[in-house]
Motif scaffolding. Structure first.
Motif, PDB file in Angstrom:
ATOM      1  N   MET A 100     -13.601 -29.143-173.337  1.00  4.24           N
ATOM      2  CA  MET A 100     -13.963 -30.285-174.178  1.00  4.24           C
ATOM      3  C   MET A 100     -15.004 -31.167-173.503  1.00  4.24           C
ATOM      4  SD  MET A 100     -12.192 -29.922-176.938  1.00  4.24           S
ATOM      5  CE  MET A 100     -12.129 -31.518-177.742  1.00  4.24           C
ATOM      6  N   GLY A 101     -14.808 -31.478-172.236  1.00  6.46           N
ATOM      7  CA  GLY A 101     -15.700 -32.395-171.548  1.00  6.46           C
ATOM      8  C   GLY A 101     -17.111 -31.879-171.427  1.00  6.46           C
ATOM      9  N   LEU A 102     -17.275 -30.581-171.227  1.00  5.69           N
ATOM     10  CA  LEU A 102     -18.617 -30.021-171.113  1.00  5.69           C
ATOM     11  C   LEU A 102     -19.407 -30.253-172.397  1.00  5.69           C
ATOM     12  CD1 LEU A 102     -20.768 -28.394-169.611  1.00  5.69           C
ATOM     13  CD2 LEU A 102     -19.684 -26.302-170.481  1.00  5.69           C
ATOM     14  N   GLY A 103     -18.774 -29.963-173.535  1.00  3.99           N
ATOM     15  CA  GLY A 103     -19.466 -30.179-174.803  1.00  3.99           C
ATOM     16  C   GLY A 103     -19.819 -31.634-175.024  1.00  3.99           C
ATOM     17  N   MET A 104     -18.936 -32.538-174.631  1.00  4.94           N
ATOM     18  CA  MET A 104     -19.196 -33.969-174.797  1.00  4.94           C
ATOM     19  C   MET A 104     -20.350 -34.412-173.904  1.00  4.94           C
ATOM     20  SD  MET A 104     -15.139 -34.851-174.914  1.00  4.94           S
ATOM     21  CE  MET A 104     -15.083 -36.591-175.275  1.00  4.94           C
ATOM     22  N   ALA A 105     -20.365 -33.911-172.663  1.00  4.74           N
ATOM     23  CA  ALA A 105     -21.457 -34.258-171.754  1.00  4.74           C
ATOM     24  C   ALA A 105     -22.796 -33.743-172.278  1.00  4.74           C
ATOM     25  CB  ALA A 105     -21.176 -33.689-170.368  1.00  4.74           C
ATOM     26  N   LEU A 106     -22.803 -32.529-172.807  1.00  9.79           N
ATOM     27  CA  LEU A 106     -24.046 -31.973-173.339  1.00  9.79           C
ATOM     28  C   LEU A 106     -24.492 -32.712-174.597  1.00  9.79           C
ATOM     29  CD1 LEU A 106     -23.362 -28.163-172.795  1.00  9.79           C
ATOM     30  CD2 LEU A 106     -24.867 -29.665-171.472  1.00  9.79           C
ATOM     31  N   SER A 107     -23.546 -33.176-175.399  1.00  6.20           N
ATOM     32  CA  SER A 107     -23.904 -33.967-176.583  1.00  6.20           C
ATOM     33  C   SER A 107     -24.575 -35.270-176.176  1.00  6.20           C
ATOM     34  CB  SER A 107     -22.654 -34.251-177.425  1.00  6.20           C
ATOM     35  OG  SER A 107     -22.103 -33.057-177.948  1.00  6.20           O
ATOM     36  N   LEU A 108     -24.086 -35.888-175.107  1.00  2.00           N
ATOM     37  CA  LEU A 108     -24.714 -37.115-174.606  1.00  2.00           C
ATOM     38  C   LEU A 108     -26.121 -36.839-174.098  1.00  2.00           C
ATOM     39  CD1 LEU A 108     -21.630 -38.590-172.729  1.00  2.00           C
ATOM     40  CD2 LEU A 108     -22.748 -39.619-174.726  1.00  2.00           C
ATOM     41  N   LEU A 109     -26.299 -35.708-173.418  1.00  5.84           N
ATOM     42  CA  LEU A 109     -27.642 -35.342-172.958  1.00  5.84           C
ATOM     43  C   LEU A 109     -28.595 -35.146-174.132  1.00  5.84           C
ATOM     44  CD1 LEU A 109     -27.164 -32.759-170.041  1.00  5.84           C
ATOM     45  CD2 LEU A 109     -28.136 -35.053-169.892  1.00  5.84           C
ATOM     46  N   ARG A 110     -28.130 -34.437-175.157  1.00  4.37           N
ATOM     47  CA  ARG A 110     -28.975 -34.197-176.329  1.00  4.37           C
ATOM     48  C   ARG A 110     -29.389 -35.491-176.998  1.00  4.37           C
ATOM     49  NH1 ARG A 110     -25.250 -30.149-177.499  1.00  4.37           N
ATOM     50  NH2 ARG A 110     -24.323 -31.455-179.122  1.00  4.37           N
ATOM     51  N   ALA A 111     -28.521 -36.504-176.917  1.00  4.12           N
ATOM     52  CA  ALA A 111     -28.827 -37.794-177.539  1.00  4.12           C
ATOM     53  C   ALA A 111     -29.792 -38.629-176.690  1.00  4.12           C
ATOM     54  CB  ALA A 111     -27.534 -38.571-177.769  1.00  4.12           C
ATOM     55  N   GLY A 112     -30.208 -38.103-175.546  1.00  5.25           N
ATOM     56  CA  GLY A 112     -31.218 -38.776-174.744  1.00  5.25           C
ATOM     57  C   GLY A 112     -30.695 -39.675-173.661  1.00  5.25           C
ATOM     58  N   HIS A 113     -29.399 -39.597-173.372  1.00  4.58           N
ATOM     59  CA  HIS A 113     -28.815 -40.462-172.361  1.00  4.58           C
ATOM     60  C   HIS A 113     -28.884 -39.817-170.978  1.00  4.58           C
ATOM     61  CE1 HIS A 113     -27.358 -43.217-175.400  1.00  4.58           C
ATOM     62  NE2 HIS A 113     -26.770 -42.222-176.037  1.00  4.58           N
ATOM     63  N   GLU A 114     -28.719 -40.636-169.959  1.00  2.00           N
ATOM     64  CA  GLU A 114     -28.615 -40.157-168.591  1.00  2.00           C
ATOM     65  C   GLU A 114     -27.141 -39.897-168.295  1.00  2.00           C
ATOM     66  OE1 GLU A 114     -29.251 -41.929-164.085  1.00  2.00           O
ATOM     67  OE2 GLU A 114     -30.556 -42.651-165.700  1.00  2.00           O
ATOM     68  N   VAL A 115     -26.826 -38.661-167.937  1.00  2.00           N
ATOM     69  CA  VAL A 115     -25.432 -38.259-167.804  1.00  2.00           C
ATOM     70  C   VAL A 115     -25.190 -37.656-166.426  1.00  2.00           C
ATOM     71  CG1 VAL A 115     -23.543 -36.915-168.791  1.00  2.00           C
ATOM     72  CG2 VAL A 115     -25.384 -37.738-170.276  1.00  2.00           C
ATOM     73  N   THR A 116     -24.171 -38.155-165.758  1.00  2.00           N
ATOM     74  CA  THR A 116     -23.725 -37.569-164.496  1.00  2.00           C
ATOM     75  C   THR A 116     -22.301 -37.075-164.695  1.00  2.00           C
ATOM     76  OG1 THR A 116     -25.078 -39.117-163.224  1.00  2.00           O
ATOM     77  CG2 THR A 116     -23.343 -37.955-162.041  1.00  2.00           C
ATOM     78  N   GLY A 117     -22.075 -35.814-164.384  1.00  2.00           N
ATOM     79  CA  GLY A 117     -20.762 -35.226-164.570  1.00  2.00           C
ATOM     80  C   GLY A 117     -20.039 -34.998-163.259  1.00  2.00           C
ATOM     81  N   TYR A 118     -18.722 -34.890-163.363  1.00  2.00           N
ATOM     82  CA  TYR A 118     -17.919 -34.537-162.195  1.00  2.00           C
ATOM     83  C   TYR A 118     -16.692 -33.764-162.655  1.00  2.00           C
ATOM     84  CZ  TYR A 118     -14.748 -34.579-158.285  1.00  2.00           C
ATOM     85  OH  TYR A 118     -13.878 -34.174-157.303  1.00  2.00           O
TER      86      TYR A 118
END
Length: 306
Positions: free
Chosen positions: A19-37
């Protein structure tokens, strides 16, 4: 293609599983700066392979984030993430918002929110529904509750990850309670679907035809339509694991006991999930309950002869 937002935000996503991977990628697609862990190297590598950036710890990821999206498994992991050794509560910027997506007892959500808000940070009780496919598309359902300030700060994140956001109250706990009602129904429906398919197998019916007829009839449910194809394919690779409902229906039982409210159907469903987990299927797909029924009755299922 999603256009870039007028004001890109900095987000941390803690937990890069299905679930988290898809959410992180959705944030990236929306143009945000995303750092995952994620504690899993494989999970962080998957995010990097898709263009994401990762940090060496949850605290490093959260240190300058406008919002932290927590996609861990349960309340205990959520509390440890916030307040345990190297917890992120103290390093989150003042006024940043923590979005908690783990399924948990509403009382626990209220307690965690009060503790975090006393430190000058915001807490949005934001459990999710939809599964990995909808997560990857940014089309989740979010059952959220929290202060107006928490909603305002979380809005860019919610817009990117969700198709539907239900605003269910101005304090943590309501979102968690709605999610538990959903999980009660989901667990019972999965158990019922698996029972029905195994019973159909005992009757010698063509299971493919059973699926066709029931999905066009009043006995259908969303879970029947979604899970029975796993049984027909004999494919129990986990899209949603048995252990998830061992946990979630256990929470339902705890809540019901506290409320002195009878929940016999979910109690019976929990016993079947426990049987599946006890048989070694805990990390396999929750449609594995059909195999428990089949084993009890000595009947064949596709790919799994009695």
């Amino acid at each position: 293609m999603t256009s870039a937002p007028a004001s890109p935000q900095k987000f941390a996503v803690i937990g890069l599983g299905s679930m988290g991977l898809g959410m992180a990628l959705s944030l990236l697609r929306a143009g945000h700066e995303v750092t995952g862990y994620d504690v899993s190297a494989a999970a962080t590598e998957a995010f990097v392979a898709d263009g994401g950036a990762t940090a060496g710890s949850a605290a490093d990821a959260a240190g300058n984030a406008d919002a932290v999206l927590s996609v861990v498994v349960n309340a205990a992991q959520t509390e440890a993430l916030l307040f345990g050794p190297n917890g992120i509560a103290e390093v989150m910027p003042e006024g940043a918002v923590f979005l908690s997506s783990a399924t948990m007892d509403p009382d626990v959500a209220r307690r965690l929110a009060a503790r975090l808000e006393a430190m000058g940070r915001l807490y949005l009780d934001a459990p999710i529904s939809g599964g990995p496919l909808r997560s990857a598309k940014g089309e989740l359902t979010v059952m959220a509750s929290g202060s107006p300030a928490a909603f305002e700060r979380a809005r860019p994140c919610l817009d990117a990850i969700a198709l539907k956001v239900y605003e269910l109250g101005d304090a943590a706990g309501a979102g968690a309670a709605f999610k538990m009602i959903n999980q009660l129904l989901a667990g019972v429906h999965i158990a019922a679907a698996c029972e029905a398919v195994a019973f159909a197998a005992r009757q010698g019916l063509d299971l493919g035809k059973v699926y066709e007829v029931i999905t066009a009839s009043a006995g259908n449910s969303w879970m029947f339509g979604d899970r029975v194809p796993h049984i027909l394919d004999g494919d129990y690779r986990p899209k949603s694991a048995v252990d998830i409902f061992v946990k979630d229906l256990g929470i339902v039982q705890d809540m019901a006991r506290t409320a002195k409210f009878p929940v016999p159907l979910s109690a019976a469903a929990l016993q079947m999930f426990l049987a599946a987990a006890g048989s070694g299927m805990g990390r396999e797909d929750d449609a594995s309950l059909a195999r428990v029924y089949a084993a009890l009755a000595g009947v064949d299922l596709p790919g799994h002869p009695a």
